[in-house]
Design an enzyme around this catalytic site. Sequence first.
Site, PDB file in Angstrom:
ATOM      1  N   ASP A 190       0.846  -1.195   0.000  1.00  0.00           N
ATOM      2  CA  ASP A 190       0.000   0.000   0.000  1.00  0.00           C
ATOM      3  C   ASP A 190       0.885   1.249   0.000  1.00  0.00           C
ATOM      4  O   ASP A 190       2.097   1.175   0.204  1.00  0.00           O
ATOM      5  CB  ASP A 190      -0.874   0.010   1.257  1.00  0.00           C
ATOM      6  CG  ASP A 190      -1.598  -1.304   1.471  1.00  0.00           C
ATOM      7  OD1 ASP A 190      -2.359  -1.705   0.574  1.00  0.00           O
ATOM      8  OD2 ASP A 190      -1.399  -1.933   2.533  1.00  0.00           O
ATOM      9  N   ASP A 214      -1.760  -2.223  -4.210  1.00  0.00           N
ATOM     10  CA  ASP A 214      -2.885  -2.757  -3.427  1.00  0.00           C
ATOM     11  C   ASP A 214      -3.852  -1.612  -3.110  1.00  0.00           C
ATOM     12  O   ASP A 214      -4.630  -1.213  -3.961  1.00  0.00           O
ATOM     13  CB  ASP A 214      -2.330  -3.447  -2.170  1.00  0.00           C
ATOM     14  CG  ASP A 214      -3.367  -4.285  -1.454  1.00  0.00           C
ATOM     15  OD1 ASP A 214      -4.277  -4.803  -2.107  1.00  0.00           O
ATOM     16  OD2 ASP A 214      -3.267  -4.427  -0.224  1.00  0.00           O
ATOM     17  N   ASP A 218      -4.258   1.474   4.125  1.00  0.00           N
ATOM     18  CA  ASP A 218      -4.817   0.236   4.661  1.00  0.00           C
ATOM     19  C   ASP A 218      -4.587   0.197   6.176  1.00  0.00           C
ATOM     20  O   ASP A 218      -3.438   0.221   6.623  1.00  0.00           O
ATOM     21  CB  ASP A 218      -4.116  -0.962   3.984  1.00  0.00           C
ATOM     22  CG  ASP A 218      -4.786  -2.291   4.325  1.00  0.00           C
ATOM     23  OD1 ASP A 218      -5.696  -2.324   5.177  1.00  0.00           O
ATOM     24  OD2 ASP A 218      -4.391  -3.305   3.727  1.00  0.00           O
ATOM     25  N   LYS A 254      -8.808   1.908   2.814  1.00  0.00           N
ATOM     26  CA  LYS A 254      -9.353   0.690   3.427  1.00  0.00           C
ATOM     27  C   LYS A 254      -9.162   0.834   4.939  1.00  0.00           C
ATOM     28  O   LYS A 254      -8.049   0.824   5.442  1.00  0.00           O
ATOM     29  CB  LYS A 254      -8.626  -0.539   2.902  1.00  0.00           C
ATOM     30  CG  LYS A 254      -9.304  -1.839   3.338  1.00  0.00           C
ATOM     31  CD  LYS A 254      -8.375  -3.001   3.235  1.00  0.00           C
ATOM     32  CE  LYS A 254      -8.343  -3.572   1.821  1.00  0.00           C
ATOM     33  NZ  LYS A 254      -7.343  -4.652   1.730  1.00  0.00           N
TER      34      LYS A 254
END
Length: 391
Positions: A190, A214, A218, A254
């Site tokens: 990330d 990704d 995150d 995320k």
Amino acid sequence: MLARSVIFCAWLLGCQGADIFVSPTGGSTEIGSLESPFGSIQKAVDTAQPGDIIFLRGGTYVPSVNIQITKKGTSSARFTIRPYESEKAIIDGENMPGTPSAVGESLANTNRGIFHIQNAAYWQFFDLELKNGPYGIYNRDASNNHFERLVTHDNYETGFQLEGASSNNVVLYLDSYRNRDPRKNGESADGFACKEGSGTGNVLRGARLWDNVDDGLDLWQFGSPVTIEDTIAWGNGVNRWGFSPFEGDGNGFKLGGGSADKLVAGNHIVRNCIAFSNLKKGFIDNGNPGALTIERNTAWDNGDQGFVFKSSKSVLKNNIAAVNGGSSQVSIAGAATSSCNSWNIGGTWNNATFKSVDDPVVKGPRDTGGEIQGSNFLLPTSGTAIGATTL
Ligand SMILES: *[C@@H]1O[C@H](CO)[C@@H](O)[C@H](O)[C@H]1NC(C)=O
């Protein structure tokens, strides 16, 4: 040894700490002064005492192993690493172990990060470019550190990672891009991540996280509030490396997740952030059962839905979701509540709703202090105080 006597004199004169110098052209017999700089950043770190400043002369450093940071300073005597004056210092991790590890192989903890910061405290890092490393910054069980205007790109794992019991770390004006993890075909690299840990007072402000394999950001199994402000994530989750099978997720932000038996509640705060043109979702709680505060963010032009909050007790207020793909702009369910968001207000939310949908200013140079330059990007033409603003 001269370097230590320099420190001692500085102390007698009432100065805080000594200056230690490193240069890409320094040798192994040098003493760490301006005239005789060390060649090794690790040597400077090993020599440094709390309050010292390690100045990196301009150029590219290519150490063959990563740099271990384990010392603890105090709030009144911090360790500092920064370039000398306005010189540009780049650390290229390409020669370090794990760049990359083979597919399916693990990367030993100690090898993670161009800077591996563990059980350390009160370090400050300014204005460094970290590329091609086995992670850029890896901060584990380390607290009260400060990172400002760092650039972490093309690393073989996440650009900047906080992990474990880590509190009060502040990350300002980070640019983290094109990080990827060939060993996992894109499953976990990330731009910025807080993973498997807890700790209060961690802050990410003014970051740009783009084109990572990704997610942009995150927060995976991180069970304490992280504050994320003024941050922009775009272009994440696109397979730019030809990985097969491709495992990248492609969300802008995320905000939770983990294996089913290890899901933790992280009451994260996300304010004034923008997710645009990511492969999948803009903002997602991803199984986080916590109570997140999601205020004045904008999700635009993402491949899937703008906001997906179905697991948490989040409060979403004054956010905009527009021109995202997916079957609907948002999916808010369970105990999450929304008010005063674009989807509550209703009406038309499309490109024409915004003063500008052109992004060159947000992708362009930062201002001298490090902030993302202000523009009309994604500001509603109505002038309503809703969604994120760079002004
Ligand atoms: C909205 O603007 C973006 C950027 O110019 C463009 O790529 C996209 O196609 C536009 N979408 C629509 C539905 O007009």
